[in-house]
Design a protein around this motif. Structure first.
Motif, mmCIF file in Angstrom:
data_model
loop_
_atom_site.group_PDB
_atom_site.id
_atom_site.type_symbol
_atom_site.label_atom_id
_atom_site.label_comp_id
_atom_site.label_asym_id
_atom_site.label_seq_id
_atom_site.Cartn_x
_atom_site.Cartn_y
_atom_site.Cartn_z
ATOM 1 N N THR A 1 23.071 7.980 31.864
ATOM 2 C CA THR A 1 23.862 7.995 30.634
ATOM 3 C C THR A 1 24.697 6.735 30.518
ATOM 4 O OG1 THR A 1 23.983 10.400 30.841
ATOM 5 C CG2 THR A 1 25.467 9.364 29.275
ATOM 6 N N PHE A 2 25.245 6.281 31.641
ATOM 7 C CA PHE A 2 25.976 5.012 31.637
ATOM 8 C C PHE A 2 25.040 3.866 31.217
ATOM 9 C CE2 PHE A 2 27.530 1.172 33.831
ATOM 10 C CZ PHE A 2 28.831 1.119 33.349
ATOM 11 N N GLY A 3 23.804 3.901 31.748
ATOM 12 C CA GLY A 3 22.826 2.884 31.355
ATOM 13 C C GLY A 3 22.466 2.988 29.887
ATOM 14 N N ALA B 1 9.851 11.771 27.254
ATOM 15 C CA ALA B 1 10.183 12.893 28.144
ATOM 16 C C ALA B 1 10.844 12.380 29.417
ATOM 17 C CB ALA B 1 8.918 13.676 28.481
ATOM 18 N N ALA B 2 10.386 11.222 29.901
ATOM 19 C CA ALA B 2 10.971 10.643 31.109
ATOM 20 C C ALA B 2 12.372 10.106 30.857
ATOM 21 C CB ALA B 2 10.082 9.519 31.641
ATOM 22 N N MET B 3 12.734 9.945 29.584
ATOM 23 C CA MET B 3 14.084 9.480 29.262
ATOM 24 C C MET B 3 15.051 10.631 29.031
ATOM 25 S SD MET B 3 13.418 6.403 26.568
ATOM 26 C CE MET B 3 12.307 5.042 26.925
ATOM 27 N N VAL B 4 14.564 11.730 28.424
ATOM 28 C CA VAL B 4 15.515 12.703 27.902
ATOM 29 C C VAL B 4 15.359 14.113 28.446
ATOM 30 C CG1 VAL B 4 15.751 11.383 25.781
ATOM 31 C CG2 VAL B 4 14.090 13.217 25.856
ATOM 32 N N GLY B 5 14.143 14.605 28.663
ATOM 33 C CA GLY B 5 13.962 15.961 29.167
ATOM 34 C C GLY B 5 14.371 17.061 28.212
ATOM 35 N N VAL B 6 14.449 16.754 26.904
ATOM 36 C CA VAL B 6 14.884 17.721 25.907
ATOM 37 C C VAL B 6 13.753 17.934 24.909
ATOM 38 C CG1 VAL B 6 16.642 18.287 24.190
ATOM 39 C CG2 VAL B 6 17.229 16.828 26.141
ATOM 40 N N ILE B 7 13.205 19.151 24.844
ATOM 41 C CA ILE B 7 12.028 19.427 24.030
ATOM 42 C C ILE B 7 12.308 19.237 22.551
ATOM 43 C CG2 ILE B 7 10.271 21.141 23.453
ATOM 44 C CD1 ILE B 7 10.209 20.162 26.328
ATOM 45 N N TRP C 1 34.911 14.983 25.958
ATOM 46 C CA TRP C 1 34.993 14.913 27.422
ATOM 47 C C TRP C 1 33.717 14.328 28.028
ATOM 48 C CZ3 TRP C 1 37.178 20.502 28.691
ATOM 49 C CH2 TRP C 1 38.542 20.532 28.370
ATOM 50 N N SER C 2 32.593 14.498 27.337
ATOM 51 C CA SER C 2 31.321 13.995 27.862
ATOM 52 C C SER C 2 31.363 12.488 28.107
ATOM 53 C CB SER C 2 30.174 14.319 26.904
ATOM 54 O OG SER C 2 30.007 15.716 26.772
ATOM 55 N N LEU C 3 32.232 11.785 27.404
ATOM 56 C CA LEU C 3 32.326 10.334 27.571
ATOM 57 C C LEU C 3 32.859 9.939 28.944
ATOM 58 C CD1 LEU C 3 33.843 9.464 24.062
ATOM 59 C CD2 LEU C 3 31.501 9.014 24.823
ATOM 60 N N ILE C 4 33.546 10.849 29.599
ATOM 61 C CA ILE C 4 34.161 10.519 30.894
ATOM 62 C C ILE C 4 33.122 10.494 32.006
ATOM 63 C CG2 ILE C 4 35.915 11.226 32.577
ATOM 64 C CD1 ILE C 4 37.283 12.791 30.297
ATOM 65 N N ALA C 5 32.194 11.454 31.975
ATOM 66 C CA ALA C 5 31.311 11.708 33.120
ATOM 67 C C ALA C 5 30.457 10.508 33.532
ATOM 68 C CB ALA C 5 30.425 12.916 32.826
ATOM 69 N N PRO C 6 29.823 9.757 32.610
ATOM 70 C CA PRO C 6 28.993 8.633 33.067
ATOM 71 C C PRO C 6 29.766 7.636 33.929
ATOM 72 C CG PRO C 6 28.622 9.061 30.737
ATOM 73 C CD PRO C 6 29.778 9.913 31.147
ATOM 74 N N PRO D 1 24.208 18.733 30.310
ATOM 75 C CA PRO D 1 24.858 17.967 29.241
ATOM 76 C C PRO D 1 24.678 16.468 29.383
ATOM 77 C CG PRO D 1 26.487 18.914 30.726
ATOM 78 C CD PRO D 1 25.179 19.546 31.065
ATOM 79 N N LEU D 2 24.583 15.977 30.622
ATOM 80 C CA LEU D 2 24.426 14.536 30.813
ATOM 81 C C LEU D 2 23.071 14.043 30.305
ATOM 82 C CD1 LEU D 2 26.098 14.190 34.317
ATOM 83 C CD2 LEU D 2 26.874 13.131 32.190
ATOM 84 N N PHE D 3 21.997 14.757 30.622
ATOM 85 C CA PHE D 3 20.683 14.323 30.140
ATOM 86 C C PHE D 3 20.575 14.473 28.619
ATOM 87 C CE2 PHE D 3 18.861 14.915 34.569
ATOM 88 C CZ PHE D 3 18.568 13.574 34.738
ATOM 89 N N ILE D 4 21.175 15.520 28.054
ATOM 90 C CA ILE D 4 21.163 15.665 26.598
ATOM 91 C C ILE D 4 21.966 14.535 25.955
ATOM 92 C CG2 ILE D 4 21.835 17.147 24.670
ATOM 93 C CD1 ILE D 4 21.344 19.557 26.453
ATOM 94 N N PHE D 5 23.091 14.192 26.562
ATOM 95 C CA PHE D 5 23.908 13.093 26.047
ATOM 96 C C PHE D 5 23.140 11.778 26.123
ATOM 97 C CE2 PHE D 5 27.912 10.368 26.643
ATOM 98 C CZ PHE D 5 28.142 10.300 25.282
ATOM 99 N N MET D 6 22.435 11.571 27.222
ATOM 100 C CA MET D 6 21.609 10.380 27.381
ATOM 101 C C MET D 6 20.560 10.300 26.271
ATOM 102 S SD MET D 6 19.332 9.459 30.739
ATOM 103 C CE MET D 6 17.943 8.329 30.664
#
Length: 731
Positions: free
Chosen positions: A536-538, A391-397, A81-86, A346-351
C-alpha cells in the motif's frame, strides 16, 4: 557500532493520532473539493448498486437525517485511519532489517486500530447499502412486499444489535478502571506485550459500534415503513398478504420487547410465556435442521447475511441456553477484531483502490492489449492476462470484474466480439483474485483453518496460473475456429515492437510493486500483513508518480476500503456467533458421525463437500460460505487419508489442510460464476449495456464454469500442483 533503535510509541501519542489525524484529513479533503478538485477513476470497491425500486425514495424525517449524518461522520472519521497503516508497517520492516530493531507496538497498534475501525464502520456500510444480501426471493417481490419483508426481517437485525449493545457494554465495563462506577472487574486492563496499551478503549468500540448500528437500523426502519405506506397506497389489488406480514412484524416486535423485559427483570427464573431456555432439551440433529433451515428461510427473505447469521446466533443462544449465554458474543467477536492476519484485508483493498485511482489498471490493460491484440481473440486473451496481473495487485473480486468490465467490455464490443465470449473472459479473469496471491479469501481461510497464509499463497499460485492459461487457450480456440466471434486487432491499429517495448515502461512501477509484495511474502522477509502495508505504501508512491495522489483520491480510496472491509468483517462477526454456537453444541461431532456412518471413502467425502460448496455458491456470498462450512469441513478432512486415485500420488498427512484449502479456493471461483446468483454475474451486469440480458450473461458463464470444474478436478487428482511450491520454499 550498535544501530538498534529502542523506540516504543507512547500511548498518549497513539490515541492522539487516532483522534486528531482524521480531523486534519477532513479539513484538507473538504478544502480540496471546495477548490474544484475531483476524484479520478471510478468506484470499484464493491457491488455496483442496482436499485430495486428506482421510482421511489423514502424521504425520511429529521431523525433519519440526523442519524445519517452521525453514521457518515463516524464512517469518514475511522476511514482515514487506513492512511496510517502503510507507514507504520513500512517503518517496522525497515527497523527490523536495517537496524535489527523489531517492534511489537507497530503490529499491535495497527491490529487494534483496524479492529476498532471494523466495529465503527458497520453503521456507515448500512447507510451506504454496503452489507450484501441474498436476494433470491427479495428482488422478485413487488416494492410493497419488499418493504414488508424488510419490516419482518428487521427483527433479526435488532436481535443482533441489541444483544451486542448490552453484552458489549458489560465486556467493556469489565476492562475499565474500577475507579469508575461501571468498572466491575479488572483495573485498567492492558495488553500482554511490553507495549501494555489500554484495552478498554478498544473494547468500548463493541458498545459504540453496536449503538451506531442500532441508530442506523432505526433510521432504516423508519424508511421501510414509509416505503410500505407509499406502495400500499399506490399498488392495486389485494393487500392481505402484506397486511399479514406487517402484523407478523408487529407481533415479533412485541415478543422482542417482552423478552427484553424478561432479561431486565429476571436473573435465573424466566417470566411466564418467555421462550428463554425453551430448546434446552432438543437434540443436535433436530437443532441442526432448525438452525440451518431457519437460516435458509431468512436469507432468501433478503436480510443482509451478517445480520441473518448474527441474529439467528443470538436467537439460538437464548433458546438453547439463557440470557447469560449472550455474553459469549463479545468473546467471539473480540478475537476477530484483534486478529493480526485479518489486518491484511483492509490494506489490500486500500492498495487496490489507490492503484485504481492512479489509473494503473487502465494503463495495464492498454499495454497488454497492444501486445496481444494481433492474436486471434487477442482482446479476450489480453483481458485474461490483465486480470491475472490485476489479481496479483489487489486480490479483490468485485474490483477486478467491475474495472475490467468498464475498460475491456466496451473495447471488445466495439470490435464486434461476440458478447458472450467478451463477458465470459471478463468474469472468469476477474475471479482469479480468489486464487492468485494476495487473495483476501486465502487470508480468511488461513485464519479460520489455522493454516499458514504464506503456504496458501504459494500453493494457490500454480493452480491460478493454470486456470488463467486455460481461459486464454479457450478464448484463442474460439477465435481460431470462428474468427467472427473474436476477431484480431485490425492491422492498422497494431503497433511496432519498438512501441510495445516503450509501452512496457509504463508498467515498470506496478510490476515492481507486485514482485515486491509477493517476493517478500514468498521469501519470508515479511508477513502477509506487513507485505500488504508495504504494498500500500508502494501504491501511494506509484500514485504520486502518476500525479494522482490527491486528497479527493485518498478520500475515495479510504471510503471504498471502509465499505468493502465492513461488509466482510461484519459477516465474519455474525457467522462466528452462529457457527461457533453450533460447534459448541456438538455440531461438528454430529456431522463427523453422520459422514462416518455413511461409510464413504475419503475421496467420496471430498466430492460430497465439493458438491455442497457448489450448491451453496449458487446462493450465498463467499465469506458466508467460508464461515459456515470451513470450521466444520476442515477438522473432518484433517482426520482422513488421501492416498491417491487411479494409481496417482496421494497427499501426505501434513499437507492435507493446505491441499484442501486450495481446492476450496478453486471451488469458490465457481461460486462467483454459478447461476442464478453468482456475484460476478451481477457485478458485470452493473456495467453492461442495457442490450445485454441476464440470459446472455448466464450463457457466457457456462464454458468458463466447465473450465473451472476441470481445474478443480486436476488439483484433486494431482496434489503436487498445490504442494510443490510450498515444499520448495519451506521444505
Amino acid at each position: 557500532m550498535n544501530l538498534q533503535i529502542n523506540f516504543i510509541l507512547p500511548h498518549w501519542i497513539y490515541w492522539s493520532v487516532l483522534a486528531l489525524l482524521p480531523l486534519f484529513v477532513m479539513l484538507m479533503v473538504d478544502r480540496s473539493f471546495r477548490r474544484g478538485a475531483t476524484i479520478s477513476g471510478s468506484d470499484t470497491g464493491g457491488v455496483p448498486e442496482v436499485s430495486l425500486d428506482p421510482g421511489y425514495r423514502p424521504p425520511g424525517n429529521g431523525l433519519t437525517t440526523a442519524i445519517d449524518r452521525i453514521s457518515g461522520f463516524a464512517g469518514r472519521y475511522v476511514a482515514y485511519w487506513s492512511l496510517i497503516a502503510p507507514f507504520i508497517f513500512t517503518y517496522e520492516v525497515v527497523l527490523r532489517y536495517a537496524f535489527n530493531s523489531p517492534t511489537n507496538w507497530a503490529h499491535e497498534s495497527m491490529t487494534l486500530m483496524f479492529g476498532m475501525q471494523y466495529l465503527l464502520a458497520g453503521a456507515y456500510a448500512l447507510r451506504e447499502s454496503g452489507h450484501v444480501r441474498v436476494d433470491i426471493l427479495y428482488q422478485r417481490a413487488s416494492p410493497l412486499y419488499r418493504a414488508a419483508l424488510d419490516l419482518v426481517t428487521s427483527i433479526f437485525f435488532f436481535l443482533f444489535t441489541l444483544a451486542l449493545l448490552t453484552s458489549g457494554w458489560r465486556f467493556f465495563s469489565q476492562s475499565v478502571s474500577d475507579k469508575w462506577f461501571f468498572g466491575d472487574s479488572y483495573a485498567n486492563e492492558v495488553s500482554f506485550t511490553e507495549w501494555a496499551v489500554q484495552y478498554y478503549p478498544v473494547k468500548f468500540m463493541l458498545f459504540l459500534g453496536a449503538l451506531l448500528l442500532l441508530l442506523q437500523g432505526i433510521a432504516q426502519l423508519i424508511r421501510d415503513f414509509q416505503s410500505y405506506r407509499h406502495h400500499r397506497r399506490d399498488q392495486g389489488g389485494s393487500h392481505a398478504l402484506a397486511s399479514l406480514m406487517l402484523g407478523a412484524a408487529l407481533l415479533l416486535a412485541a415478543w422482542l420487547a417482552f423478552e427484553i423485559a424478561n432479561i431486565a427483570i429476571t436473573d435465573y427464573e424466566s417470566l411466564a410465556l418467555s421462550i428463554e431456555h425453551s430448546l434446552a432439551e432438543v437434540g443436535i440433529g433436530t437443532l441442526t435442521w432448525l438452525m440451518f433451515g431457519t437460516l435458509m428461510v431468512v436469507l432468501v427473505a433478503g436480510l443482509p447475511l451478517a445480520f441473518v447469521t448474527g441474529g439467528l446466533g443470538v436467537l439460538f443462544l437464548y433458546l438453547v441456553g439463557d440470557q447469560h449465554m449472550l455474553n459469549l458474543m463479545p468473546s467471539r467477536i473480540f478475537p476477530m477484531m484483534t486478529n493480526y492476519q485479518l489486518s491484511a484485508i483492509p490494506l489490500f483493498i486500500f492498495m487496490a483502490s489507490v492503484l485504481e485511482k492512479a489509473g494503473i489498471i487502465e494503463e495495464l490493460f492498454d499495454v497488454v492489449y497492444k501486445w496481444m491484440g494481433g492474436l486471434k481473440a487477442g482482446l479476450a486473451i489480453a483481458t485474461v492476462i490483465a486480470s491475472t496481473l490485476l489479481a496479483a495487485m489487489v486480490g479483490v473480486i468485485g474490483a477486478a470484474v467491475v474495472t475490467m468490465g468498464l475498460i475491456a467490455l466496451p473495447a471488445m464490443l466495439k470490435r464486434n466480439y461476440n458478447p458472450e465470449i467478451a463477458i465470459g473472459s471478463i468474469m472468469a479473469g476477474g475471479t482469479l483474485g480468489i486464487l492468485i496471491p494476495p487473495s483476501i479469501l486465502a487470508i480468511i481461510y488461513g485464519v479460520i483453518a489455522q493454516q499458514s497464509v504464506g503456504e496458501l499463497y504459494l500453493g494457490s499460485l500454480l493452480p491460478g496460473l493454470l486456470l488463467a492459461g486455460m481461459y486464454a487457450l479457450y478464448c484463442w480456440l474460439r477465435g481460431t475456429f470462428n474468427p467472427r466471434m473474436a476477431p484480431p486487432m485490425p492491422v492498422e491499429d497494431r503497433v511496432s515492437m519498438s512501441e510495445k517495448l516503450r509501452l512496457l515502461r509504463n508498467m515498470l512501477a506496478p510490476i515492481a510493486l507486485v514482485v515486491l509484495v509477493l517476493g517478500i511474502i514468498f521469501t519470508g522477509v515479511a508477513t502477509p500483513v506487513e507485505a500488504a502495508g508495504i504494498g500500500t505504501f508502494g501504491a501511494l508512491l506509484v500514485a504520486a508518480l502518476h500525479r494522482r495522489l490527491t486528497w479527493p483520491n485518498l478520500h475515495a480510496a479510504c471510503m471504498t476500503t471502509l465499505v468493502a472491509t465492513a461488509m466482510v468483517m461484519w459477516i465474519i462477526f455474525g457467522a462466528s456467533i452462529f457457527v461457533g454456537f453450533y460447534i459448541l453444541q456438538g455440531g461438528q461431532t454430529f456431522v463427523q458421525d453422520l459422514i462416518a456412518g455413511a461409510g464413504l471413502s475419503p475421496y467420496a467425502v471430498l466430492a460430497l463437500m465439493m458438491l455442497l460448496l457448489i450448491a451453496l455458491g449458487m446462493f450465498l456470498d463467499w465469506v458466508g460460505i467460508l464461515l459456515l462450512a470451513v470450521p466444520i469441513f476442515v477438522p473432518l478432512i484433517k482426520g482422513m487419508e488421501f492416498n491417491g486415485v487411479f494409481g496417482l500420488p496421494g497427499v501426505e498427512a501434513a499437507d492435507v489442510s493446505l491441499w484442501f484449502g486450495v481446492i476450496y479456493l478453486v471451488n469458490m471461483q465457481m461460486s462467483f460464476l454459478s447461476p442464478p446468483f453468482g456475484y460476478a454475474l451481477f457485478y458485470i451486469k452493473g456495467v453492461c449495456p442495457p442490450s445485454i440480458t441476464m440470459a446472455q450473461i448466464f450463457r457466457a458463464s457456462f464454458p468458463f464454469l466447465g473450465l473451472q470444474a476441470v481445474g478443480l478436478l486436476l488439483v484433486i487428482l494431482f496434489p503436487a500442483l498445490v504442494t510443490w511450491l510450498p515444499r520448495l520454499a519451506y521444505g
